[in-house]
Design an enzyme around this catalytic site. Structure first.
Site, PDB file in Angstrom:
ATOM      1  N   ASP A 177       0.866  -1.189   0.000  1.00 55.18           N
ATOM      2  CA  ASP A 177       0.000   0.000   0.000  1.00 55.18           C
ATOM      3  C   ASP A 177       0.902   1.239   0.000  1.00 55.18           C
ATOM      4  OD1 ASP A 177      -2.381   1.584   0.210  1.00 55.18           O
ATOM      5  OD2 ASP A 177      -2.063   1.796   2.357  1.00 55.18           O
ATOM      6  N   SER A 178       0.286   2.402  -0.205  1.00 53.26           N
ATOM      7  CA  SER A 178       1.059   3.640  -0.096  1.00 53.26           C
ATOM      8  C   SER A 178       1.541   3.844   1.343  1.00 53.26           C
ATOM      9  CB  SER A 178       0.193   4.827  -0.510  1.00 53.26           C
ATOM     10  OG  SER A 178      -1.013   4.816   0.243  1.00 53.26           O
TER      11      SER A 178
ATOM     12  N   CYS B  28     -11.140   2.829   0.370  1.00 54.11           N
ATOM     13  CA  CYS B  28      -9.715   3.102   0.583  1.00 54.11           C
ATOM     14  C   CYS B  28      -9.324   2.234   1.764  1.00 54.11           C
ATOM     15  CB  CYS B  28      -9.495   4.581   0.897  1.00 54.11           C
ATOM     16  SG  CYS B  28      -7.818   4.936   1.507  1.00 54.11           S
TER      17      CYS B  28
ATOM     18  N   HIS C 263      -7.179   2.487   3.968  1.00 53.47           N
ATOM     19  CA  HIS C 263      -6.912   3.184   5.231  1.00 53.47           C
ATOM     20  C   HIS C 263      -8.183   3.272   6.096  1.00 53.47           C
ATOM     21  CE1 HIS C 263      -3.119   4.572   3.457  1.00 53.47           C
ATOM     22  NE2 HIS C 263      -2.792   5.091   4.628  1.00 53.47           N
TER      23      HIS C 263
ATOM     24  N   GLU D 188      -3.139   7.187   9.324  1.00 52.95           N
ATOM     25  CA  GLU D 188      -1.695   7.131   9.571  1.00 52.95           C
ATOM     26  C   GLU D 188      -1.403   7.533  11.024  1.00 52.95           C
ATOM     27  OE1 GLU D 188       0.934   6.307   7.438  1.00 52.95           O
ATOM     28  OE2 GLU D 188      -0.505   5.711   5.896  1.00 52.95           O
TER      29      GLU D 188
ATOM     30  N   TYR E  57      -1.120   8.723  -2.142  1.00 57.44           N
ATOM     31  CA  TYR E  57      -1.247   8.462  -3.578  1.00 57.44           C
ATOM     32  C   TYR E  57      -2.484   9.151  -4.170  1.00 57.44           C
ATOM     33  CZ  TYR E  57       2.265   4.678  -4.135  1.00 57.44           C
ATOM     34  OH  TYR E  57       3.415   3.942  -4.248  1.00 57.44           O
TER      35      TYR E  57
ATOM     36  N   CYS F 154      -4.470  -1.506  -2.006  1.00 62.88           N
ATOM     37  CA  CYS F 154      -4.652  -0.068  -2.224  1.00 62.88           C
ATOM     38  C   CYS F 154      -5.595   0.104  -3.406  1.00 62.88           C
ATOM     39  CB  CYS F 154      -3.294   0.571  -2.516  1.00 62.88           C
ATOM     40  SG  CYS F 154      -3.388   2.333  -2.908  1.00 62.88           S
TER      41      CYS F 154
END
Ligand code: DGL
Length: 258
Positions: free
Chosen positions: A9-10, A184, A186, A151, A41, A73
């Site tokens: 993933d990013s 997504c 995340h 994050e 991204y 991702c």
């Protein structure tokens, strides 16, 4: 093949897919690679991003000696899956927004797609909606600020409820929308905080379990968990190594790009 299944993933989003993989394939060896130097991204230009994804995945596949790659991702998969399959010699499983399961779950026939601004605008996403949500209204919400909040969460901080509320605020005008796709990787990490911030209750749908199931079908992985599972990062690693260790990746290495 004997190497691990590599999850890419990013940033930390792929860890939501790692959780699903651990549930469904508990004995499979995993490795993790993220392009934290170029995160996020979702706001980057397509042509540049394809080349970047190819370079990072190629380097991570070589470094990990993996038996297969899970592109965890949506932003990368909806753009570069074909190119990755052409370039790499290992099987590749992608992640795309769970539009089909969401239409199956919706009673009001109005669903929402919460994803990066790149994913909501992609022709691939439009084709998914056309193919599977013909009888539904689909509202697309670009939610890039949630990437940074996820994050922060994995870095041990508390996501900012104001940011979540702002992103979800348009739903207050859409009381009949009953199902929200987390498009997504995340975002499932923020699920609890999202539930607290949403203006009215919705069903949440993500792709994690479907990807784990597909991985079990497509990638022949060794059924053995070693003492050490490894992660690779492209950028400066401040709190990331600790975050990855919390998901079982006890060693973190710098990924060297050609
Ligand atoms: N986790 C990624 C996804 O599923 C995107 C995060 C980013 O914008 O880098 O789309």
């Amino acid at each position: 093949m004997t190497g691990p299944v590599l999850v890419f993933d990013s940033g930390v989003g792929g860890l939501s897919v790692v959780e699903a993989l651990r549930r469904r394939l508990p004995d499979v060896v995993l490795a993790y690679a993220c392009d934290n130097a170029m995160l996020p991204y979702g706001v980057r230009e397509d042509a540049w991003l394809v080349e970047r994804i190819l370079a990072v995945c190629e380097a991570a596949v070589a470094a990990s000696g993996c038996c297969g790659l899970v592109v965890a991702c949506n932003t990368a998969s909806t753009l570069a899956l074909d190119a990755l399959r052409e370039r790499l010699s290992v099987p590749v499983v992608g992640t795309v927004p769970a539009i089909k399961p969401a239409t199956g779950a919706s009673e009001s026939r109005h669903i929402g797609l919460l994803a990066t601004s790149a994913t909501v605008a992609r022709p691939y996403t439009a084709r998914l909606i056309e193919a599977f949500a013909g009888d539904c209204r689909v509202t697309r919400l670009a939610a890039d600020p949630l990437v940074g909040e996820a994050e922060r969460l994995v870095a041990g901080e508390v996501p900012d409820p104001e940011v979540l509320r702002r992103v979800l605020a348009p739903l207050a005008e859409l009381p009949d929308l009953d199902t929200l796709v987390l498009g997504c990787t995340h975002f499932p990490l923020l699920r609890e905080a999202l539930e607290a911030a949403v203006p009215h209750p919705v069903r949440w749908v993500d792709s994690g379990d479907a990807i784990a199931r597909r991985t079990g079908q497509v990638i022949v992985a060794p059924q053995r968990r070693p003492a050490v599972e490894r992660g690779w990062v492209t950028g400066p690693d401040t709190t990331l190594a600790r975050g990855l260790a919390g998901f079982g990746f006890s060693e973190t290495h710098a990924l060297v790009l050609p």
